[in-house]
Design a protein around this motif. Sequence first.
Motif, PDB file in Angstrom:
ATOM      1  N   GLY A 135       0.879  -1.182  -0.003  1.00  0.00           N
ATOM      2  CA  GLY A 135      -0.056  -0.091  -0.088  1.00  0.00           C
ATOM      3  C   GLY A 135       0.857   1.358   0.015  1.00  0.00           C
ATOM      4  N   PRO A 136       0.232   2.216   0.084  1.00  0.00           N
ATOM      5  CA  PRO A 136       0.960   3.736   0.319  1.00  0.00           C
ATOM      6  C   PRO A 136       1.629   3.837   1.597  1.00  0.00           C
ATOM      7  CG  PRO A 136      -1.519   4.137  -0.076  1.00  0.00           C
ATOM      8  CD  PRO A 136      -1.341   2.547   0.213  1.00  0.00           C
ATOM      9  N   VAL A 137       3.216   4.226   1.359  1.00  0.00           N
ATOM     10  CA  VAL A 137       4.081   4.198   2.333  1.00  0.00           C
ATOM     11  C   VAL A 137       3.405   4.615   3.790  1.00  0.00           C
ATOM     12  CG1 VAL A 137       6.168   5.153   3.165  1.00  0.00           C
ATOM     13  CG2 VAL A 137       5.837   4.247   0.813  1.00  0.00           C
ATOM     14  N   ASP A 138       2.823   5.840   3.434  1.00  0.00           N
ATOM     15  CA  ASP A 138       2.148   6.832   4.510  1.00  0.00           C
ATOM     16  C   ASP A 138       1.467   5.959   5.484  1.00  0.00           C
ATOM     17  OD1 ASP A 138       4.055   8.717   4.015  1.00  0.00           O
ATOM     18  OD2 ASP A 138       2.355   9.743   3.012  1.00  0.00           O
ATOM     19  N   ALA A 190       2.065   4.208   8.930  1.00  0.00           N
ATOM     20  CA  ALA A 190       1.198   4.835  10.045  1.00  0.00           C
ATOM     21  C   ALA A 190       0.128   3.711  10.737  1.00  0.00           C
ATOM     22  CB  ALA A 190       0.357   6.199   9.590  1.00  0.00           C
ATOM     23  N   SER A 191      -0.545   3.044  10.005  1.00  0.00           N
ATOM     24  CA  SER A 191      -1.308   2.008  10.321  1.00  0.00           C
ATOM     25  C   SER A 191      -1.230   0.709   9.820  1.00  0.00           C
ATOM     26  CB  SER A 191      -2.811   2.507  10.687  1.00  0.00           C
ATOM     27  OG  SER A 191      -3.285   2.176   9.344  1.00  0.00           O
ATOM     28  N   PRO A 192      -0.200  -0.276  10.077  1.00  0.00           N
ATOM     29  CA  PRO A 192       0.119  -1.325   9.628  1.00  0.00           C
ATOM     30  C   PRO A 192      -1.004  -2.232   9.672  1.00  0.00           C
ATOM     31  CG  PRO A 192       1.808  -0.800  11.370  1.00  0.00           C
ATOM     32  CD  PRO A 192       0.926   0.469  11.047  1.00  0.00           C
ATOM     33  N   ALA A 193      -1.416  -3.165   8.722  1.00  0.00           N
ATOM     34  CA  ALA A 193      -2.715  -4.126   8.949  1.00  0.00           C
ATOM     35  C   ALA A 193      -2.121  -5.355   9.095  1.00  0.00           C
ATOM     36  CB  ALA A 193      -3.747  -3.963   7.655  1.00  0.00           C
ATOM     37  N   ASN A 194      -0.848  -5.608   9.258  1.00  0.00           N
ATOM     38  CA  ASN A 194      -0.131  -7.042   9.198  1.00  0.00           C
ATOM     39  C   ASN A 194       0.841  -7.184  10.363  1.00  0.00           C
ATOM     40  OD1 ASN A 194       1.498  -9.447   8.479  1.00  0.00           O
ATOM     41  ND2 ASN A 194       0.100  -9.653   6.900  1.00  0.00           N
ATOM     42  N   PRO A 195       0.660  -8.259  11.374  1.00  0.00           N
ATOM     43  CA  PRO A 195       1.655  -8.217  12.363  1.00  0.00           C
ATOM     44  C   PRO A 195       2.799  -8.436  12.136  1.00  0.00           C
ATOM     45  CG  PRO A 195      -0.195  -9.839  12.726  1.00  0.00           C
ATOM     46  CD  PRO A 195      -0.496  -9.070  11.390  1.00  0.00           C
ATOM     47  N   VAL A 210      -7.682  -3.507   2.472  1.00  0.00           N
ATOM     48  CA  VAL A 210      -7.756  -3.018   3.978  1.00  0.00           C
ATOM     49  C   VAL A 210      -8.574  -1.691   3.652  1.00  0.00           C
ATOM     50  CG1 VAL A 210      -6.559  -1.804   5.836  1.00  0.00           C
ATOM     51  CG2 VAL A 210      -5.876  -3.939   5.142  1.00  0.00           C
ATOM     52  N   ASP A 211      -7.890  -0.980   2.455  1.00  0.00           N
ATOM     53  CA  ASP A 211      -8.485   0.290   2.194  1.00  0.00           C
ATOM     54  C   ASP A 211      -8.415   0.444   0.774  1.00  0.00           C
ATOM     55  OD1 ASP A 211      -9.507   3.000   1.998  1.00  0.00           O
ATOM     56  OD2 ASP A 211      -7.292   3.743   2.175  1.00  0.00           O
ATOM     57  N   THR A 212      -9.629   0.737   0.150  1.00  0.00           N
ATOM     58  CA  THR A 212      -9.620   0.727  -1.405  1.00  0.00           C
ATOM     59  C   THR A 212      -8.886   1.935  -2.114  1.00  0.00           C
ATOM     60  OG1 THR A 212     -12.000   1.540  -1.163  1.00  0.00           O
ATOM     61  CG2 THR A 212     -11.778  -0.717  -1.680  1.00  0.00           C
ATOM     62  N   ARG A 231      -3.350  -3.452   1.210  1.00  0.00           N
ATOM     63  CA  ARG A 231      -3.842  -4.787   1.396  1.00  0.00           C
ATOM     64  C   ARG A 231      -2.965  -5.682   2.210  1.00  0.00           C
ATOM     65  NH1 ARG A 231      -5.585  -7.018  -4.553  1.00  0.00           N
ATOM     66  NH2 ARG A 231      -5.732  -5.004  -5.705  1.00  0.00           N
ATOM     67  N   SER A 232      -3.525  -6.540   2.819  1.00  0.00           N
ATOM     68  CA  SER A 232      -2.755  -7.382   3.978  1.00  0.00           C
ATOM     69  C   SER A 232      -3.253  -8.874   3.959  1.00  0.00           C
ATOM     70  CB  SER A 232      -3.106  -6.750   5.405  1.00  0.00           C
ATOM     71  OG  SER A 232      -2.535  -7.654   6.317  1.00  0.00           O
ATOM     72  N   ARG A 233      -2.255  -9.493   4.172  1.00  0.00           N
ATOM     73  CA  ARG A 233      -2.557 -10.996   3.902  1.00  0.00           C
ATOM     74  C   ARG A 233      -2.579 -11.439   5.498  1.00  0.00           C
ATOM     75  NH1 ARG A 233      -1.308 -14.778  -0.138  1.00  0.00           N
ATOM     76  NH2 ARG A 233      -0.031 -13.202  -1.164  1.00  0.00           N
ATOM     77  N   CYS A 234      -3.838 -11.170   6.148  1.00  0.00           N
ATOM     78  CA  CYS A 234      -3.821 -11.697   7.648  1.00  0.00           C
ATOM     79  C   CYS A 234      -5.508 -11.987   7.822  1.00  0.00           C
ATOM     80  CB  CYS A 234      -3.431 -10.508   8.254  1.00  0.00           C
ATOM     81  SG  CYS A 234      -3.467 -10.659  10.130  1.00  0.00           S
ATOM     82  N   LEU A 235      -5.601 -12.863   8.648  1.00  0.00           N
ATOM     83  CA  LEU A 235      -6.927 -13.257   8.875  1.00  0.00           C
ATOM     84  C   LEU A 235      -7.581 -12.115   9.895  1.00  0.00           C
ATOM     85  CD1 LEU A 235      -6.952 -17.095   9.578  1.00  0.00           C
ATOM     86  CD2 LEU A 235      -8.055 -15.876   7.641  1.00  0.00           C
ATOM     87  N   HIS A 236      -6.540 -11.690  10.758  1.00  0.00           N
ATOM     88  CA  HIS A 236      -7.004 -10.993  11.831  1.00  0.00           C
ATOM     89  C   HIS A 236      -6.578  -9.266  11.552  1.00  0.00           C
ATOM     90  CE1 HIS A 236      -7.830 -14.430  13.842  1.00  0.00           C
ATOM     91  NE2 HIS A 236      -6.776 -14.917  13.879  1.00  0.00           N
ATOM     92  N   TRP A 237      -6.557  -9.043  10.278  1.00  0.00           N
ATOM     93  CA  TRP A 237      -6.065  -7.544  10.013  1.00  0.00           C
ATOM     94  C   TRP A 237      -6.728  -6.436  10.942  1.00  0.00           C
ATOM     95  CZ3 TRP A 237      -8.747  -3.715   7.722  1.00  0.00           C
ATOM     96  CH2 TRP A 237      -9.886  -4.199   6.916  1.00  0.00           C
ATOM     97  N   GLU A 238      -8.050  -6.661  10.810  1.00  0.00           N
ATOM     98  CA  GLU A 238      -8.949  -5.627  11.621  1.00  0.00           C
ATOM     99  C   GLU A 238      -8.633  -5.605  13.095  1.00  0.00           C
ATOM    100  OE1 GLU A 238     -12.396  -7.514   9.768  1.00  0.00           O
ATOM    101  OE2 GLU A 238     -13.033  -5.355   9.218  1.00  0.00           O
ATOM    102  N   ASP A 239      -8.262  -6.700  13.815  1.00  0.00           N
ATOM    103  CA  ASP A 239      -7.726  -6.658  15.151  1.00  0.00           C
ATOM    104  C   ASP A 239      -6.392  -5.852  15.101  1.00  0.00           C
ATOM    105  OD1 ASP A 239      -9.927  -7.992  16.312  1.00  0.00           O
ATOM    106  OD2 ASP A 239      -8.740  -9.944  16.446  1.00  0.00           O
TER     107      ASP A 239
END
Length: 334
Positions: free
Chosen positions: A238-241, A245-250, A308-310, A315-323
Amino acid sequence: QEQLLRVDSLDVKFEVTEGTIHALRNVSLELGKGEIVGIAGESGSGKSTLALAIVRYLDTNGWVDGGSITFQGSDLLSASRTELQSIRGKRIAHVAQNPARALNPSMTIGAQIRETIELHQDISGRSEATRRVQEVLAQVNLPNPEVIADRYPHELSGGQQQRALLAIGLSCNPDLLILDEPTTGLDVTTQAKFLDLVSNLKSEYDAGILLITHNLGVISDIADRVNILYAGEMLESGPVDEVFASPANPYTQALLATTPEIGSDKQVKPIPGRIPELDAVPDGCIFANRCGFATEECHTTDVDMETVDTVGDHRSRCLHWEDVVDNPIDVPEE
Ligand code: ATP
Ligand code: MG
């Protein structure tokens, strides 16, 4: 934005005595004209393999086992040897991770640049070529281009070799520049100058740049988008910023938590646990064995990239990305 490079579901394997290493699995990425796209990930995640697959320079025990690579609309994987020769060095320049190995030890820097120029461009006469050699050497901030042009690779420092290799890459104004760990071994000042130079290339020539580095500070400084690679799989893009700022993958969270700010002397904390062996890739999520969010399902279910955000195509490859987004964590203690 005009698309330059598209890698789709790429698989790369290496044959070794112990078996087969599945070094890249289902890797996809896109790069547009005038865009800097970063590839980050720990050592062994497959960054160089990805670059080498794109320029079709994989080691002889390696091969592309599936997927496609499209450059300026044409399929690189089915390109003939002649087509590849005219693409490499002219439309795509690859500045390899090890400059000492990539430079020809028995030719001066100037001769190597001239060779590339003469191979790919209509240059009328020797003086025109010489002028162009000095021009690109000056462009990469090498002092005294006349002197450097007459030097052999071993007479240069690591940082100078790196810039000489970049000069060779730039000498034909490539449409795509692939930089593999370009700042390794450079001191902080030289590194900052180098990054300025790369940013200029993007704006001046509208080149697309694939920037491979384990250094997230470098990516946050100059890249537009970032792809996080882990053990041969893309885990977030995704976009660097947005990603930083809000990574969606552990894994991205852990990577960010263990990365000191660029130029700071804070200690790097390693992520606990080890990258899985790539000759027997486990079921389920590839990061599950090191992940604080992992549930039983993660060890059994294969996960696709999810949006994660259109808007920025995050995008993230994680079942729990929202958490993960809701719970920014520090790295778990050993
Ligand atoms: P680094 O940050 O150390 O440069 P990298 O992300 O560039 O690491 P690669 O060099 O692409 O990682 O390696 C990815 C995986 O493929 C590793 O497990 C590596 O051992 C393996 N690999 C790479 N080249 C070969 C080869 N020629 N034969 C066997 N395995 C290889
Ligand atoms: Mg590498």
